[in-house]
Design a protein around this motif. Structure first.
Motif, PDB file in Angstrom:
ATOM      1  N   THR A  99       0.601  -1.061   0.191  1.00 42.76           N
ATOM      2  CA  THR A  99       0.241   0.418  -0.021  1.00 42.76           C
ATOM      3  C   THR A  99       1.314   1.213  -0.317  1.00 42.76           C
ATOM      4  O   THR A  99      -0.009   2.167  -0.756  1.00 42.76           O
ATOM      5  CB  THR A  99      -0.361  -0.051   1.012  1.00 42.76           C
TER       6      THR A  99
ATOM      7  N   ARG B   3      -8.734  -3.291  13.074  1.00 41.36           N
ATOM      8  CA  ARG B   3      -9.637  -3.253  11.997  1.00 41.36           C
ATOM      9  C   ARG B   3      -9.152  -4.658  11.014  1.00 41.36           C
ATOM     10  O   ARG B   3     -10.409  -5.075  10.235  1.00 41.36           O
ATOM     11  CB  ARG B   3      -9.772  -2.297  11.093  1.00 41.36           C
ATOM     12  N   LYS B   4      -7.916  -5.015  10.969  1.00 39.75           N
ATOM     13  CA  LYS B   4      -7.698  -5.490  10.114  1.00 39.75           C
ATOM     14  C   LYS B   4      -8.386  -6.928   9.867  1.00 39.75           C
ATOM     15  O   LYS B   4      -8.204  -8.198   9.083  1.00 39.75           O
ATOM     16  CB  LYS B   4      -6.239  -5.517   9.557  1.00 39.75           C
ATOM     17  N   THR B   5      -8.225  -7.815  11.690  1.00 38.17           N
ATOM     18  CA  THR B   5      -8.785  -8.903  11.593  1.00 38.17           C
ATOM     19  C   THR B   5     -10.309  -8.731  12.101  1.00 38.17           C
ATOM     20  O   THR B   5     -10.349  -9.823  12.630  1.00 38.17           O
ATOM     21  CB  THR B   5      -7.573  -9.787  13.208  1.00 38.17           C
TER      22      THR B   5
ATOM     23  N   PRO C  77     -13.683  -8.549   8.730  1.00 39.28           N
ATOM     24  CA  PRO C  77     -11.993  -7.237   8.537  1.00 39.28           C
ATOM     25  C   PRO C  77     -11.792  -6.988   7.742  1.00 39.28           C
ATOM     26  O   PRO C  77     -13.059  -6.956   6.628  1.00 39.28           O
ATOM     27  CB  PRO C  77     -11.409  -9.258   8.688  1.00 39.28           C
ATOM     28  N   ASP C  78     -11.442  -5.596   8.227  1.00 39.36           N
ATOM     29  CA  ASP C  78     -11.098  -4.850   7.106  1.00 39.36           C
ATOM     30  C   ASP C  78     -12.146  -4.236   6.998  1.00 39.36           C
ATOM     31  O   ASP C  78     -12.506  -2.786   6.505  1.00 39.36           O
ATOM     32  CB  ASP C  78     -10.335  -5.090   5.781  1.00 39.36           C
ATOM     33  N   SER C  79     -12.962  -3.501   7.847  1.00 42.47           N
ATOM     34  CA  SER C  79     -14.264  -2.790   7.608  1.00 42.47           C
ATOM     35  C   SER C  79     -13.789  -1.646   8.916  1.00 42.47           C
ATOM     36  O   SER C  79     -14.148  -2.340   9.846  1.00 42.47           O
ATOM     37  CB  SER C  79     -16.015  -3.768   8.384  1.00 42.47           C
TER      38      SER C  79
END
Length: 600
Positions: free
Chosen positions: A22, A282-284, A294-296
């Motif tokens: 990223t 957030r990523k998990t 996840p990622d939400s």
């Protein structure tokens, strides 16, 4: 493209980027958008394809938002060549490494690049915490190595920290700074210390917030709401940690602690426990909060979420309010209650001061009427709810008294002893102190269970936050009633215990003190530190801007209270702050603080 027309006039035409995650893909996009030829390198074809997708998705979003035309997107992507061979970076004038935060991995890349690029090419690292000096030892020419720390997402964030080592050549530093400026970014220059400017100040604050939560001093919701509504921060500290990733935060803190041995950077134990348990944010899908997936970014209720049934209610009848004081804070509180429909009796030391409250509220209303935010009828109604007095005895029948006088414990305890004699049984006695022990005020009365902290923020009519502070003696119905009353007058209430600084000041002022120490050590300038925190962390004001607004004398007094209460060596007031106060450089109010305002 000549980036530095003066002095060495180094020309940067081709930029190499190693690592197209990223961050790396974002850096490649930034350079390509400004016309540079970019060579992006990854370790294998799979990673290269992910990098290509990052670039396409990011530029697709820019097209949809009208930031790029399709032709500009095609031109941008056409300027980027992707490869899995570092040898293809041979013609790069500058190579920026943006791979995983591992010293061994980065050193290996620098060692290989050293034998590939031209002798005068600049090698840069985008590390956020590792030693740039140590990385530079992997090359034969450490003087051409520099840190160029972009912030995520690189195409959007304007801040870039340029990190100089003790051997970085001045010409290299000047040329890289000019290059970053040519990208439309704002570079700040700092020394090679783990965390640099933004992360050093930010992660000390975040770690402190974790410790506050870990100690069950306040709930996660109240800690986050306090900093959002009390300081205007875009996110609360625990929500921000979930966004950053708790594993990333732990590694940054651990690196900073190993290098600086500052106990305030030693990761709070709960951070390591959460990382070990896979609760990374957030990523998990779960960190301090629980997320939809996840990622939400969507937070969903969990076992720690307050239920609707727990909404505070007025357990005591509150119809009339008393306020002691006629200063700016007291006047604002009077206005808040009167606007919300409460009859307010306020007490001042003289008739002139009492009359001044009506004049100030009238002036406030007149401004609002002129802007179409209020009417003459509303002004008449609100002023009709006010009763001014110079006698405390006129508070005998009110349901709650809010004290907003000078921050002097002797004066406050005397006042509370008087209110104890005057006020009816069951009346709540509240103090707006921001730093003094509320229990001392409570013990001056025969009803400590009725005493509570109700810390409004200035200006009270505008600022949403109220810290509701319970002592060991405060009854639960008083705390709940005070929270419900805050909601009734349109405020956001957060609960905490009677401890120096409560939530906001306990988190804010050590951060400000750390900024002063950073300046004192000549690590970076006040302007660069302010820029780093505003642009790198999206804070409404930089630390030195804020100190000069708050007043260095006020800041020093609060920092001293925190140091005396917690006995934490890192909370000791910075000598520079003490020297400025001794010299009378208190900030905007004296026309001089960290900056000179005499000509403004």
């Amino acid at each position: 493209m000549t980036t530095s027309p003066e002095s060495s006039a180094r020309t940067f035409s081709t930029i190499g980027v190693v690592g197209l995650g990223t961050m790396g893909a974002g850096i490649a996009e930034v350079f390509a958008r400004h016309g540079y030829t970019v060579v992006g390198a990854e370790k294998d074809d799979e990673a290269l394809e992910r990098g290509r997708q990052h670039l396409e998705h990011s530029t697709d979003r820019a097209v949809k938002r009208g930031k790029l035309t399709e032709e500009e997107q095609a031109g941008l992507l056409g300027r980027i060549t992707l490869t899995t061979a570092l040898a293809d970076l041979a013609d790069a004038d500058l190579v920026i490494e943006a791979v995983v935060e591992s010293m061994d991995v980065k050193k290996a890349i620098f060692r290989e690049l050293d034998g590939i690029v031209a002798p005068d090419a600049v090698l840069a690292t985008n590390t956020s915490s590792l030693s740039v000096t140590e990385l530079s030892t992997a090359t034969a020419r450490p003087g051409r190595v520099v840190g160029v720390h972009f912030f995520n997402p690189a195409p959007v964030q304007d801040l870039v920290e340029i990190v100089r080592t003790v051997v970085t050549e001045e010409a290299v530093l000047a040329d890289v700074k000019a290059l970053v400026e040519a990208l439309g970014k704002n570079p700040v220059v700092c020394g090679d210390k783990a965390g640099f400017i933004a992360n050093t100040l930010l992660f000390g604050y975040l770690n402190h917030a974790v410790a506050m939560y870990e100690g069950k001093y306040a709930s996660r919701e109240d800690i986050d709401a306090a900093m959002r509504y009390g300081c205007g921060y875009p996110m609360g500290p625990l929500a921000l940690l979930d966004l950053i990733g708790l594993d990333t935060a732990y590694e940054i803190l651990e690196t900073m602690y190993r290098q600086g041995r500052d106990r305030l950077h030693a990761p709070s134990p709960v951070l390591k426990q959460m990382v070990t348990a896979g609760l990374l944010g957030r990523k998990t899908g779960r960190g301090f909060y629980t997320y939809e997936a996840p990622d939400s970014p969507v937070v969903v209720p969990d076992d720690k979420t307050p239920s609707a049934d727990e909404k505070p209610e007025l357990r005591r009848d509150i119809r009339s309010v008393g306020v002691v004081g006629t200063g700016t804070m007291a006047t604002g509180i009077i206005e808040v209650f009167a606007k919300s429909g409460f009859d307010v009796t306020y007490v001042g030391r003289s008739q002139d001061k009492v009359d001044g409250v009506v004049a100030a509220i009238t002036k406030s209303f007149d401004k609002q009427i002129q802007r179409g935010r209020a009417t003459e009828e509303t002004k008449t109604e609100v002023l009709g709810r006010l009763t001014g007095s110079i006698s405390l005895d006129d508070l005998a029948d009110v349901d709650i008294v809010v004290e907003a006088i000078a921050e002097d414990l002797a004066v406050k305890t005397t006042l509370f002893a008087n209110l104890d004699d005057i006020c009816k049984p069951g009346a709540i006695l509240a103090t707006t102190t921001s730093s003094l022990p509320i229990i001392a005020c409570a013990q001056a009365t025969s009803r400590p269970q009725d005493v509570v902290g109700m810390h409004f923020f200035n200006p009270a009519p505008i600022m949403k936050l109220v810290e509701v502070v319970s002592t060991v003696s405060t009854s639960e119905d008083v705390t709940e009633t005070t929270r419900a009353l805050c909601e009734r007058v349109g405020k956001v209430a957060v609960s905490c215990a009677d401890r120096a600084g409560f939530i906001v000041n306990a988190l804010l002022f050590p951060y400000l003190n750390d900024a002063v120490k950073m300046l004192e050590a000549h690590y970076a300038t006040a302007d660069d530190i302010d820029t780093a925190m505003k642009q790198g962390c999206a804070l409404p004001m930089g630390p030195f801007e804020l100190l000069d607004v708050v007043g260095n004398d006020v800041s020093l007094a609060i920092q001293r209270e925190l140091y005396l209460e917690f006995r934490e060596p890192g909370f000791a007031p910075a000598p520079l702050l003490e020297h400025l106060v001794t010299a009378g450089y208190l900030g905007r109010k004296t026309k001089r603080g960290f900056r000179d305002y005499s000509a403004r």
